[in-house]
Design an enzyme around this catalytic site. Sequence first.
Site, short mmCIF file in Angstrom:
data_model
loop_
_atom_site.label_atom_id
_atom_site.label_comp_id
_atom_site.label_asym_id
_atom_site.label_seq_id
_atom_site.Cartn_x
_atom_site.Cartn_y
_atom_site.Cartn_z
N ASP A 42 0.97 -1.72 -0.31
CA ASP A 42 0.13 0.01 0.46
C ASP A 42 0.61 1.13 -0.35
OD1 ASP A 42 -2.51 -1.32 -0.25
OD2 ASP A 42 -2.59 -1.30 2.28
N LYS A 64 -3.52 3.40 -2.41
CA LYS A 64 -4.87 4.00 -2.70
C LYS A 64 -4.55 4.80 -1.60
CE LYS A 64 -7.13 0.02 -1.38
NZ LYS A 64 -8.26 -0.27 -1.08
N GLY A 96 -0.62 -0.22 8.63
CA GLY A 96 -0.77 -0.51 10.19
C GLY A 96 -1.17 -1.93 10.42
N THR A 125 -1.10 -0.67 14.67
CA THR A 125 -1.89 0.10 14.63
C THR A 125 -1.84 1.91 15.04
OG1 THR A 125 -4.64 0.64 14.24
CG2 THR A 125 -3.83 0.14 16.48
N MET A 178 -8.48 9.26 8.46
CA MET A 178 -8.24 9.89 7.53
C MET A 178 -8.81 11.20 7.73
SD MET A 178 -8.31 6.60 4.93
CE MET A 178 -8.87 5.37 6.12
#
Length: 260
Positions: A42, A64, A96, A125, A178
């Site tokens: 990622d 992404k 994470g 995380t 986010m």
Amino acid sequence: MQPNELIARGEVWLVGAGPGDPDLLTRKAEKLICAADIVFYDALVGPGVLDLIPDDVERVSVGKRSGRHSKQQESINDLLLAAARAGKRVVRLKGGDPSIFGRSAEEMDHLGEGGVRVRICPGITTASAAAASGHASLTLRGKARGLTLVTAHLKAGEPLKLDWDALARPGGTLGIYMGRAAAGEIARSLIGAGRDPETPVMVAVNVSLPGERLIRGKLSALAFLVQTISDEDPTLLLIGEAVAGNGVPVEVAARVAATV
């Protein structure tokens, strides 16, 4: 056991890469990375973690980021399935922990339907790493008896639909992944649902990486606190009494003050 014996041919491991610092990678995760034939990774996987991938291991970026998807999830699912069916030892490296907003269930379902065995290696995380960096606790006896993790990531044009009444209840810590772009809406919605405007918040940017920033303030000022944060910087919002920063060392407090 030889490194490549950790992963059977035609098997997929979903591996948590942690918040970015390679020193926060689990020992098992590193062994799996070294045992793979191919690694799909990622955008939020730290560069130091990617440096651990051996030169002879194929690497494929399927990153992404908000508003910019190099690969759609369906395409990623198909790539994983094709690699496994080709008999490769496959590692799907996720920032994470794979099971926290990592869409691991979708990949497991697709691979399972294709007859491919999937296993999971958990990771640290970002909420845990951010609290550690800020010398804070995610729970606090008598003040924060629970922890709630949500995401504010949305498809373009979609409203932010969360159970604000539940999230605004006192007595717990709220971690919002986010959440930078929606910070103003988050603060207004929580306060409107009854959360105290004076509730402590900590904005954690680029957690565990060299450019990490920790910005502390109050819920009422959340929109202001995120103004200097770039769209490119992964940002986590921690909200609640437990993240007030009591006992934060001078050097951390100075860094926080300098960023506000």
